[in-house]
Design a protein around this motif. Structure first.
Motif, PDB file in Angstrom:
ATOM      1  N   LYS A  75     -10.806   3.530  -3.111  1.00 14.90           N
ATOM      2  CA  LYS A  75      -9.422   3.942  -3.379  1.00 14.90           C
ATOM      3  C   LYS A  75      -8.634   2.822  -4.049  1.00 14.90           C
ATOM      4  N   ARG A  76      -8.698   1.616  -3.491  1.00 13.60           N
ATOM      5  CA  ARG A  76      -7.935   0.515  -4.080  1.00 13.60           C
ATOM      6  C   ARG A  76      -8.442   0.157  -5.471  1.00 13.60           C
ATOM      7  N   ALA A  77      -9.750   0.193  -5.659  1.00 12.61           N
ATOM      8  CA  ALA A  77     -10.304  -0.108  -6.981  1.00 12.61           C
ATOM      9  C   ALA A  77      -9.870   0.945  -7.998  1.00 12.61           C
ATOM     10  N   ALA A  78      -9.837   2.213  -7.594  1.00 15.27           N
ATOM     11  CA  ALA A  78      -9.387   3.279  -8.493  1.00 15.27           C
ATOM     12  C   ALA A  78      -7.920   3.087  -8.864  1.00 15.27           C
ATOM     13  N   GLU A  79      -7.110   2.679  -7.891  1.00  9.86           N
ATOM     14  CA  GLU A  79      -5.693   2.409  -8.176  1.00  9.86           C
ATOM     15  C   GLU A  79      -5.544   1.266  -9.169  1.00  9.86           C
ATOM     16  N   THR A  80      -6.374   0.237  -9.017  1.00 10.36           N
ATOM     17  CA  THR A  80      -6.313  -0.901  -9.937  1.00 10.36           C
ATOM     18  C   THR A  80      -6.755  -0.498 -11.334  1.00 10.36           C
ATOM     19  N   LEU A  81      -7.783   0.325 -11.438  1.00 16.73           N
ATOM     20  CA  LEU A  81      -8.234   0.794 -12.753  1.00 16.73           C
ATOM     21  C   LEU A  81      -7.126   1.557 -13.471  1.00 16.73           C
ATOM     22  N   ASP A  96       0.834  -1.210   0.000  1.00 12.77           N
ATOM     23  CA  ASP A  96       0.000   0.000   0.000  1.00 12.77           C
ATOM     24  C   ASP A  96       0.864   1.254   0.000  1.00 12.77           C
ATOM     25  N   THR A  97       1.913   1.245   0.808  1.00 12.94           N
ATOM     26  CA  THR A  97       2.819   2.394   0.880  1.00 12.94           C
ATOM     27  C   THR A  97       3.510   2.627  -0.454  1.00 12.94           C
ATOM     28  N   GLU A  98       3.975   1.557  -1.073  1.00 12.60           N
ATOM     29  CA  GLU A  98       4.660   1.688  -2.358  1.00 12.60           C
ATOM     30  C   GLU A  98       3.709   2.120  -3.465  1.00 12.60           C
ATOM     31  N   VAL A  99       2.487   1.604  -3.433  1.00  8.22           N
ATOM     32  CA  VAL A  99       1.493   2.026  -4.429  1.00  8.22           C
ATOM     33  C   VAL A  99       1.206   3.517  -4.287  1.00  8.22           C
ATOM     34  N   ASP A 100       1.071   3.999  -3.066  1.00  7.57           N
ATOM     35  CA  ASP A 100       0.841   5.432  -2.846  1.00  7.57           C
ATOM     36  C   ASP A 100       1.989   6.271  -3.408  1.00  7.57           C
ATOM     37  N   ARG A 101       3.206   5.766  -3.288  1.00  8.46           N
ATOM     38  CA  ARG A 101       4.360   6.512  -3.805  1.00  8.46           C
ATOM     39  C   ARG A 101       4.365   6.540  -5.334  1.00  8.46           C
ATOM     40  N   VAL A 102       4.111   5.374  -5.949  1.00  3.32           N
ATOM     41  CA  VAL A 102       4.172   5.289  -7.412  1.00  3.32           C
ATOM     42  C   VAL A 102       3.019   6.039  -8.064  1.00  3.32           C
ATOM     43  N   ILE A 103       1.852   6.009  -7.425  1.00  2.20           N
ATOM     44  CA  ILE A 103       0.662   6.611  -8.043  1.00  2.20           C
ATOM     45  C   ILE A 103       0.544   8.108  -7.743  1.00  2.20           C
ATOM     46  N   ALA A 104       1.472   8.652  -6.981  1.00  2.69           N
ATOM     47  CA  ALA A 104       1.403  10.074  -6.595  1.00  2.69           C
ATOM     48  C   ALA A 104       1.203  11.003  -7.796  1.00  2.69           C
ATOM     49  N   PRO A 105       1.915  10.818  -8.933  1.00  2.00           N
ATOM     50  CA  PRO A 105       1.676  11.717 -10.072  1.00  2.00           C
ATOM     51  C   PRO A 105       0.267  11.611 -10.647  1.00  2.00           C
ATOM     52  N   PHE A 106      -0.417  10.500 -10.385  1.00  2.00           N
ATOM     53  CA  PHE A 106      -1.754  10.288 -10.932  1.00  2.00           C
ATOM     54  C   PHE A 106      -2.821  10.379  -9.845  1.00  2.00           C
ATOM     55  N   ALA A 107      -2.479  11.014  -8.719  1.00  2.00           N
ATOM     56  CA  ALA A 107      -3.435  11.117  -7.609  1.00  2.00           C
ATOM     57  C   ALA A 107      -4.732  11.830  -8.019  1.00  2.00           C
ATOM     58  N   PRO A 108      -4.673  12.934  -8.807  1.00  2.00           N
ATOM     59  CA  PRO A 108      -5.940  13.569  -9.221  1.00  2.00           C
ATOM     60  C   PRO A 108      -6.840  12.615 -10.011  1.00  2.00           C
ATOM     61  N   ALA A 109      -6.242  11.806 -10.900  1.00  2.00           N
ATOM     62  CA  ALA A 109      -7.045  10.855 -11.669  1.00  2.00           C
ATOM     63  C   ALA A 109      -7.647   9.796 -10.758  1.00  2.00           C
ATOM     64  N   ARG A 110      -6.868   9.335  -9.781  1.00  2.00           N
ATOM     65  CA  ARG A 110      -7.393   8.348  -8.830  1.00  2.00           C
ATOM     66  C   ARG A 110      -8.561   8.924  -8.047  1.00  2.00           C
ATOM     67  N   ASP A 111      -8.440  10.173  -7.609  1.00  2.00           N
ATOM     68  CA  ASP A 111      -9.513  10.802  -6.838  1.00  2.00           C
ATOM     69  C   ASP A 111     -10.766  10.986  -7.680  1.00  2.00           C
ATOM     70  N   ARG A 112     -10.596  11.250  -8.971  1.00  2.00           N
ATOM     71  CA  ARG A 112     -11.765  11.380  -9.845  1.00  2.00           C
ATOM     72  C   ARG A 112     -12.484  10.041  -9.993  1.00  2.00           C
ATOM     73  N   LEU A 113     -11.731   8.974 -10.170  1.00  2.00           N
ATOM     74  CA  LEU A 113     -12.345   7.652 -10.288  1.00  2.00           C
ATOM     75  C   LEU A 113     -13.012   7.243  -8.981  1.00  2.00           C
TER      76      LEU A 113
END
Length: 411
Positions: A264-270, A239-256
């Motif tokens: 949150k986890r489903a948006a990260e998987t999408l 979870d910690t590593e996913v949060d680090r890698v997905i940081a540049p795409f955080a706005p897209a994750r929040d939109r999903l």
């Protein structure tokens, strides 16, 4: 046929070797080809890359063969070559003439004339995120399996803790399990370890904890509990590593995350499965087709055969189905209304697939248009059907010669 790619190559990929066929001009107005075989070790792939660049190759095509194509793709990608990954089903050679050399030559010839369509390969950062989310899902599944194993062991020992406590592996449940492992067997002492609202069920707990918990059960529970705790630590690290890698795409994750049923986890998987750049999918329909979330097209001789969907991306399909079931349990939402409207007619499982398709289409629009999800409401279909009925009635009156105007319904 017209030559679209002047200098191209086709690769037939195997576990231990890769056969490469290069097609280039022969200097006399014609075409010539050259075939070589390389080992799939790093040194062999480096030699392959140098050979391709020595011929001035600009485009390379390879089949999606298990996991074996990935190291070759990464090496060629770093050298700046234009790559095309194709589905093996689309380029099958005639039976009886199948060889590695023939496959490589056939791929190169198809690429030369522009007859191949490449598959979607995400950029490196999305590939990293995909590896993390897929591994996390497997660990979560293993965690669930270990929890169920502990339930079975306790049932075998006549410990009915699961009949009283909502979560056997909660704070209270783990305290009781550790006491059992330490040798405590008195139901009254074990029940006193309950915390919070579970203390209101002390009489039931005393009865549930009265069993035949032996050393054999203690060994199995100890090993399973240690495995559960290890899996929880690994999931937290992922979870910690996913949060680090997905940081540049955080706005897209929040939109999903604004879509009904998507957490949150489903948006990260999408994002890990489809990326954030929707220009690779011209329309939402292209994305749904690639994901295998829409009916297949099988028409021959004027007869329509099975419209069974393709397998598509099973990781994406699983998370979309999970989100669809979550959306079905929501109240007064469009996706919930769609699910129950379809479930009455085609069943719950097919309805979940259909709602998953809708979620994927919504995700495409949110990522393509950079906007949040706006729910249509649980009464959308009622309002739509009423409006259609009004339109039909007005059309019938106008056909009879009446002058009728249709005023919009009040919001």
């Amino acid at each position: 046929m017209e030559v679209v790619s002047e200098r191209c190559a086709g690769l037939d990929v195997g576990k231990d070797e890769v056969v490469a066929c290069v097609r280039v001009p022969d200097g006399a107005g014609g075409r010539r080809q050259e075939v070589r075989t390389y080992q799939t070790f790093s040194s062999g792939l480096a030699s392959l890359t140098e050979w391709l660049q020595g011929h001035g190759v600009t485009q390379v095509v390879l089949e999606a063969t298990g996991q074996y194509w990935k190291p070759i793709w990464y090496v060629l990608e770093e050298r700046g070559l234009e790559l095309l990954l194709v589905n093996a089903r689309h380029v099958k050679i005639l039976p009886g003439r199948k060889t590695d050399v023939g496959d490589a030559a056939w791929l190169a010839e198809l690429l030369e004339h522009g007859l191949l369509r490449g598959s979607f390969v995400p950029p490196p950062v999305i590939r990293q995120l995909r590896d993390l989310t897929r591994y996390r899902k497997r660990l979560i599944q293993a965690h669930t399996a270990e929890c169920q194993r502990i339930h079975k062991i306790l049932e075998d020992a006549s410990i009915r803790l699961g009949s009283v406590a909502a979560d056997v592996l909660g704070v209270s449940g783990r305290a009781m399990l550790r006491a059992l492992l330490a040798g405590e067997r008195d139901p009254k002492v074990l029940a006193e370890l309950a915390r919070g609202r579970l203390r209101s069920k002390l009489p039931e707990l005393r009865e549930a904890l009265r069993g035949r918990f032996s050393a054999h059960h203690a060994l199995l529970v100890r090993l399973a509990l240690e495995h559960v705790e290890q899996l929880e630590r690994s999931i937290t690290a992922l979870d910690t590593e996913v949060d680090r890698v997905i940081a540049p795409f955080a706005p897209a994750r929040d939109r999903l995350d604004t879509i009904t049923g998507v957490g949150k986890r489903a948006a990260e998987t999408l994002i890990a499965e489809i990326g954030v750049d929707m220009t690779v999918f011209p329309t939402a329909g292209h994305l749904a087709s690639w994901a295998g979330r829409c009916p297949g097209n099988n028409l021959t001789g004027g007869k329509r055969r099975s419209g069974k969907p393709t397998k598509g991306n099973r990781w994406l399909g699983e998370v979309l189905t999970e989100c669809a079931w979550a959306a079905a349990r929501s109240r007064d939402t469009y996706l919930s209304a769609q699910f129950w409207r379809l479930a009455r007619r085609i069943g719950k499982k097919k309805a979940a697939v259909a709602v998953g398709h809708s979620i994927l289409v919504i995700a495409w629009h949110l990522l393509a248009n950079d906007c949040d999800y706006a729910d249509l409401g649980g009464d959308f279909f009622v309002r739509r059907d009423s409006d259609r009925a009004r339109q039909r009635a007005v059309g019938q009156l106008q056909a009879l010669g009446y002058h009728v105007t249709l005023e919009p319904l009040a919001a």
